[in-house]
Write a protein that holds these residues in place. Structure first.
Motif, PDB file in Angstrom:
ATOM      1  N   LEU A 166       1.275  -1.454   9.181  1.00 37.63           N
ATOM      2  CA  LEU A 166       1.348  -2.811   8.660  1.00 37.63           C
ATOM      3  C   LEU A 166       0.021  -3.559   8.770  1.00 37.63           C
ATOM      4  O   LEU A 166      -0.350  -4.282   7.840  1.00 37.63           O
ATOM      5  N   ASP A 167      -0.682  -3.385   9.895  1.00 39.00           N
ATOM      6  CA  ASP A 167      -1.795  -4.305  10.140  1.00 39.00           C
ATOM      7  C   ASP A 167      -3.186  -3.696  10.043  1.00 39.00           C
ATOM      8  O   ASP A 167      -4.153  -4.310  10.476  1.00 39.00           O
ATOM      9  N   THR A 168      -3.321  -2.497   9.465  1.00 41.69           N
ATOM     10  CA  THR A 168      -4.643  -1.971   9.135  1.00 41.69           C
ATOM     11  C   THR A 168      -4.683  -1.657   7.646  1.00 41.69           C
ATOM     12  O   THR A 168      -3.651  -1.343   7.038  1.00 41.69           O
ATOM     13  N   GLU A 169      -5.843  -1.738   7.075  1.00 43.14           N
ATOM     14  CA  GLU A 169      -5.953  -1.532   5.625  1.00 43.14           C
ATOM     15  C   GLU A 169      -5.569  -0.111   5.223  1.00 43.14           C
ATOM     16  O   GLU A 169      -4.863   0.089   4.230  1.00 43.14           O
ATOM     17  N   THR A 170      -6.009   0.891   5.981  1.00 42.50           N
ATOM     18  CA  THR A 170      -5.671   2.275   5.615  1.00 42.50           C
ATOM     19  C   THR A 170      -4.189   2.545   5.816  1.00 42.50           C
ATOM     20  O   THR A 170      -3.562   3.237   5.004  1.00 42.50           O
ATOM     21  N   GLY A 171      -3.625   2.004   6.896  1.00 39.67           N
ATOM     22  CA  GLY A 171      -2.195   2.192   7.126  1.00 39.67           C
ATOM     23  C   GLY A 171      -1.360   1.487   6.076  1.00 39.67           C
ATOM     24  O   GLY A 171      -0.348   2.029   5.606  1.00 39.67           O
ATOM     25  N   ALA A 172      -1.756   0.283   5.689  1.00 38.22           N
ATOM     26  CA  ALA A 172      -1.025  -0.454   4.657  1.00 38.22           C
ATOM     27  C   ALA A 172      -1.060   0.280   3.324  1.00 38.22           C
ATOM     28  O   ALA A 172      -0.088   0.260   2.566  1.00 38.22           O
ATOM     29  N   GLU A 173      -2.178   0.930   3.031  1.00 36.63           N
ATOM     30  CA  GLU A 173      -2.269   1.698   1.784  1.00 36.63           C
ATOM     31  C   GLU A 173      -1.232   2.815   1.752  1.00 36.63           C
ATOM     32  O   GLU A 173      -0.601   3.075   0.720  1.00 36.63           O
ATOM     33  N   VAL A 174      -1.055   3.494   2.878  1.00 37.77           N
ATOM     34  CA  VAL A 174      -0.046   4.555   2.957  1.00 37.77           C
ATOM     35  C   VAL A 174       1.346   3.977   2.747  1.00 37.77           C
ATOM     36  O   VAL A 174       2.175   4.536   2.017  1.00 37.77           O
ATOM     37  N   SER A 175       1.613   2.841   3.372  1.00 31.90           N
ATOM     38  CA  SER A 175       2.923   2.195   3.240  1.00 31.90           C
ATOM     39  C   SER A 175       3.170   1.734   1.805  1.00 31.90           C
ATOM     40  O   SER A 175       4.265   1.929   1.258  1.00 31.90           O
ATOM     41  N   VAL A 176       2.168   1.124   1.184  1.00 34.09           N
ATOM     42  CA  VAL A 176       2.315   0.633  -0.195  1.00 34.09           C
ATOM     43  C   VAL A 176       2.574   1.788  -1.145  1.00 34.09           C
ATOM     44  O   VAL A 176       3.383   1.685  -2.080  1.00 34.09           O
ATOM     45  N   ARG A 177       1.910   2.919  -0.904  1.00 39.21           N
ATOM     46  CA  ARG A 177       2.122   4.084  -1.775  1.00 39.21           C
ATOM     47  C   ARG A 177       3.568   4.553  -1.696  1.00 39.21           C
ATOM     48  O   ARG A 177       4.192   4.879  -2.714  1.00 39.21           O
ATOM     49  N   ALA A 178       4.148   4.572  -0.507  1.00 35.20           N
ATOM     50  CA  ALA A 178       5.543   4.974  -0.357  1.00 35.20           C
ATOM     51  C   ALA A 178       6.473   3.991  -1.063  1.00 35.20           C
ATOM     52  O   ALA A 178       7.442   4.392  -1.731  1.00 35.20           O
ATOM     53  N   ILE A 179       6.184   2.687  -0.939  1.00 36.82           N
ATOM     54  CA  ILE A 179       7.010   1.676  -1.605  1.00 36.82           C
ATOM     55  C   ILE A 179       6.906   1.803  -3.117  1.00 36.82           C
ATOM     56  O   ILE A 179       7.921   1.767  -3.836  1.00 36.82           O
ATOM     57  N   ASP A 180       5.697   1.975  -3.632  1.00 36.41           N
ATOM     58  CA  ASP A 180       5.503   2.117  -5.076  1.00 36.41           C
ATOM     59  C   ASP A 180       6.240   3.336  -5.615  1.00 36.41           C
ATOM     60  O   ASP A 180       6.824   3.286  -6.713  1.00 36.41           O
ATOM     61  N   ASP A 181       6.243   4.437  -4.849  1.00 37.49           N
ATOM     62  CA  ASP A 181       6.941   5.644  -5.300  1.00 37.49           C
ATOM     63  C   ASP A 181       8.436   5.395  -5.437  1.00 37.49           C
ATOM     64  O   ASP A 181       9.069   5.848  -6.396  1.00 37.49           O
ATOM     65  N   VAL A 182       9.015   4.671  -4.478  1.00 36.58           N
ATOM     66  CA  VAL A 182      10.445   4.385  -4.556  1.00 36.58           C
ATOM     67  C   VAL A 182      10.738   3.421  -5.696  1.00 36.58           C
ATOM     68  O   VAL A 182      11.720   3.588  -6.441  1.00 36.58           O
ATOM     69  N   VAL A 183       9.899   2.409  -5.889  1.00 36.89           N
ATOM     70  CA  VAL A 183      10.088   1.471  -6.992  1.00 36.89           C
ATOM     71  C   VAL A 183      10.061   2.205  -8.328  1.00 36.89           C
ATOM     72  O   VAL A 183      10.923   1.975  -9.200  1.00 36.89           O
ATOM     73  N   GLN A 184       9.093   3.085  -8.513  1.00 36.68           N
ATOM     74  CA  GLN A 184       8.995   3.832  -9.763  1.00 36.68           C
ATOM     75  C   GLN A 184      10.174   4.775  -9.955  1.00 36.68           C
ATOM     76  O   GLN A 184      10.681   4.939 -11.074  1.00 36.68           O
ATOM     77  N   ALA A 185      10.642   5.391  -8.866  1.00 39.14           N
ATOM     78  CA  ALA A 185      11.791   6.296  -8.977  1.00 39.14           C
ATOM     79  C   ALA A 185      13.046   5.527  -9.368  1.00 39.14           C
ATOM     80  O   ALA A 185      13.877   6.032 -10.136  1.00 39.14           O
ATOM     81  N   VAL A 186      13.192   4.283  -8.864  1.00 38.70           N
ATOM     82  CA  VAL A 186      14.340   3.466  -9.249  1.00 38.70           C
ATOM     83  C   VAL A 186      14.229   3.060 -10.710  1.00 38.70           C
ATOM     84  O   VAL A 186      15.215   3.135 -11.466  1.00 38.70           O
ATOM     85  N   ARG A 187      13.053   2.666 -11.139  1.00 37.25           N
ATOM     86  CA  ARG A 187      12.864   2.216 -12.521  1.00 37.25           C
ATOM     87  C   ARG A 187      13.110   3.328 -13.525  1.00 37.25           C
ATOM     88  O   ARG A 187      13.709   3.111 -14.582  1.00 37.25           O
ATOM     89  N   THR A 188      12.647   4.510 -13.203  1.00 35.31           N
ATOM     90  CA  THR A 188      12.691   5.617 -14.168  1.00 35.31           C
ATOM     91  C   THR A 188      13.842   6.578 -13.926  1.00 35.31           C
ATOM     92  O   THR A 188      14.029   7.518 -14.715  1.00 35.31           O
ATOM     93  N   ALA A 189      14.599   6.351 -12.838  1.00 35.79           N
ATOM     94  CA  ALA A 189      15.705   7.244 -12.477  1.00 35.79           C
ATOM     95  C   ALA A 189      15.241   8.689 -12.400  1.00 35.79           C
ATOM     96  O   ALA A 189      15.884   9.603 -12.915  1.00 35.79           O
ATOM     97  N   THR A 190      14.119   8.897 -11.745  1.00 33.31           N
ATOM     98  CA  THR A 190      13.537  10.231 -11.596  1.00 33.31           C
ATOM     99  C   THR A 190      13.420  10.578 -10.114  1.00 33.31           C
ATOM    100  O   THR A 190      13.422   9.688  -9.251  1.00 33.31           O
ATOM    101  N   PRO A 191      13.271  11.859  -9.810  1.00 34.06           N
ATOM    102  CA  PRO A 191      13.120  12.263  -8.400  1.00 34.06           C
ATOM    103  C   PRO A 191      11.811  11.742  -7.819  1.00 34.06           C
ATOM    104  O   PRO A 191      10.820  11.514  -8.522  1.00 34.06           O
ATOM    105  N   LEU A 192      11.813  11.545  -6.517  1.00 37.33           N
ATOM    106  CA  LEU A 192      10.620  11.130  -5.822  1.00 37.33           C
ATOM    107  C   LEU A 192       9.583  12.257  -5.774  1.00 37.33           C
ATOM    108  O   LEU A 192       9.958  13.439  -5.668  1.00 37.33           O
ATOM    109  N   PRO A 193       8.306  11.927  -5.832  1.00 35.79           N
ATOM    110  CA  PRO A 193       7.288  12.953  -5.606  1.00 35.79           C
ATOM    111  C   PRO A 193       7.319  13.375  -4.144  1.00 35.79           C
ATOM    112  O   PRO A 193       7.431  12.541  -3.238  1.00 35.79           O
ATOM    113  N   GLN A 194       7.245  14.654  -3.870  1.00 37.63           N
ATOM    114  CA  GLN A 194       7.267  15.160  -2.507  1.00 37.63           C
ATOM    115  C   GLN A 194       5.834  15.325  -2.010  1.00 37.63           C
ATOM    116  O   GLN A 194       4.955  15.757  -2.738  1.00 37.63           O
ATOM    117  N   GLU A 195       5.605  14.953  -0.742  1.00 37.99           N
ATOM    118  CA  GLU A 195       4.287  15.094  -0.144  1.00 37.99           C
ATOM    119  C   GLU A 195       4.346  15.958   1.084  1.00 37.99           C
ATOM    120  O   GLU A 195       5.363  16.016   1.748  1.00 37.99           O
TER     121      GLU A 195
END
Length: 459
Positions: free
Chosen positions: A430-459
């Protein structure tokens, strides 16, 4: 034999030394006795206060901890007065005054049970009163106790009292004037007779709802919320007792907090289904909400969530009490102690950094920390009600040293789940720029999966 000018006989050379003066022995004995009485009495009050505040009552409410400590100090002063009267020829009746003052203050706190606002308002009164009492004690001790009769012990207590009064003044001024606590983003809404804070920005769907962890608040998302708002609507809120939200009348479990959030979103006119994001114990709150209102949840992100499957948090944890010494933190903060502690390595931008830090070190924030710990067992039980997330997108992110097995189990709740790992720290998500980037990427992936009704990308 020749008499000296005063008429007394001089001792013969090589004769025995003069006998010690009996009066000097008695004087030394009296001084030792009074010194023991002073030291033992004051130490008794101090030790008893420590045992109560940090031990037996360590999980109690702030007014109970502070009131009990004051009664313990009163016992010490009363012992000094009584013992000096009964067991010495140097009675210290003045000690009844601080004993009575602290007994009245402690009893008042226990009986009246003031809330945070009343305790904060009292901060304008008790520090100058304590300072005046400390000066009065020092003057009386100087008159009543000789240098060898334990006066130094009283002076040591006086120094502590003066430091506490000055720290209390500084804390009260800080709480009243700190601009970081005044600028509230978003708005507050009435939910069941109390107001809860919600700050929503951005546009688009699904709306992302951020759930804070222990000791956190809505400002803790200062790096993440703006980034998510660039692609969809995002709402950060404060649970009851956090940040700008009012306190609940009693401790809340996960179900009560879920009902609060459900009513808050409805009052604010926000529309689901939502993507829930929880950090630390916020992950357990998100799971509880998803179990209670499944139709309102389209996806979920668990940012190094606490393990909701653990049986207990710590020995002594219970729904109404927190293990010691968490209950004493709020009381100690009234003395301005945390004003001396430098801020951590947060990279949150202003004003988020200032607001989050001001809350975390305030008496209210520390009491909320204690309450979060106290309600963990009930919260984790509520979170376990989520036994399936069907095929809704779910990302579980494990930070360094996170609960690996529990996160595997959480990710398995959904057939569209993804368990990811990062070397970032728990707080850093939450409180470092690099850590927040990782968190935002996970949130964006879920948002896109909900919008497109597609599977999540696996990492």
């Amino acid at each position: 034999m020749r008499n000296d000018p005063q008429g007394s006989a001089a001792p013969a050379a090589g004769g025995p030394s003069p006998a010690p003066v009996a009066g000097a022995d008695r004087e030394g004995s009296r001084s030792k006795r009074v010194r023991r009485i002073v030291v033992v009495s004051l130490l008794t009050g101090l030790v008893l206060a420590g045992v109560l505040a940090l031990g037996l009552l360590g999980g109690a409410r702030e007014h109970v901890v502070t009131g009990s400590a004051l009664l313990a100090f009163a016992v010490g002063w009363a012992m000094l007065a009584v013992w000096s009267i009964r067991r010495s020829d140097q009675p210290q009746r003045w000690a009844f005054v601080p004993a009575a003052a602290m007994a009245v203050a402690g009893t008042g706190l226990l009986l009246l049970a003031p809330d945070d606002r009343a305790l904060t308002a009292a901060g304008w009164v008790w520090p100058p009163v304590l300072l005046a009492l400390a000066v009065w004690i020092a003057l009386r001790a100087r008159r009543s106790l000789s240098a060898g009769s334990g006066r130094w012990a009283v002076y040591a207590v006086v120094v502590i009292m003066i430091a506490a009064s000055l720290g209390g003044m500084a804390e009260t001024v800080a709480l009243a004037s700190d601009p970081r606590t005044q600028a509230m983003p978003g708005d507050v809404y009435d939910v069941g007779g109390r107001r809860l804070h919600l700050d929503c920005t951005g546009s688009g769907s699904p709306t992302v709802v951020l759930q804070s962890g222990q000791g956190e608040m809505s400002s803790s998302w200062g790096l993440i919320a703006p980034a998510v708002a660039a692609t969809t609507r995002v709402c950060a809120y404060d649970r009851a007792g956090q940040g700008w939200s009012e306190d609940a009348p009693q401790l809340q479990d996960g179900l009560a907090a879920a009902a609060d959030l459900h009513a808050l979103l409805a009052q604010a006119g926000e529309h689901g289904p939502y993507v829930l994001v929880g950090h630390s114990i916020g992950g357990a709150y998100a799971m509880t909400y998803a179990a209670r209102y499944p139709d309102d949840v389209a996806g979920m992100v668990e940012l190094d969530s606490s393990d909701p499957y653990q049986a207990t948090v710590a020995p002594g944890a219970a729904d109404s009490d927190a293990p010691p010494p968490f209950g004493a933190l709020a009381s100690l903060s009234r003395l301005g102690i945390w004003q001396l502690v430098p801020a951590g390595g947060s990279e949150l931008p202003e004003p988020s950094a200032g607001s989050a830090d001001a809350f975390a070190t305030s008496p209210r924030g520390l009491r909320n920390f204690r309450d979060d710990f106290a309600t963990m067992p009930a919260l984790f039980t509520d979170a376990q009600a989520l036994t399936t997330f069907d095929s809704k997108p779910l990302v579980v992110l494990t930070a360094a040293s996170g609960p690996e097995a529990a996160h595997d189990r959480m990710a398995g709740l959904s057939t569209n789940g993804s368990h990811r790992h990062t070397d970032e720290t728990h707080a850093g998500l939450l409180d470092t720029e690099t850590g927040a980037e990782v968190s935002v990427r996970a949130i964006d992936d879920v948002v896109q999966a909900v919008r497109t009704a597609t599977p999540l990308p696996q990492e």
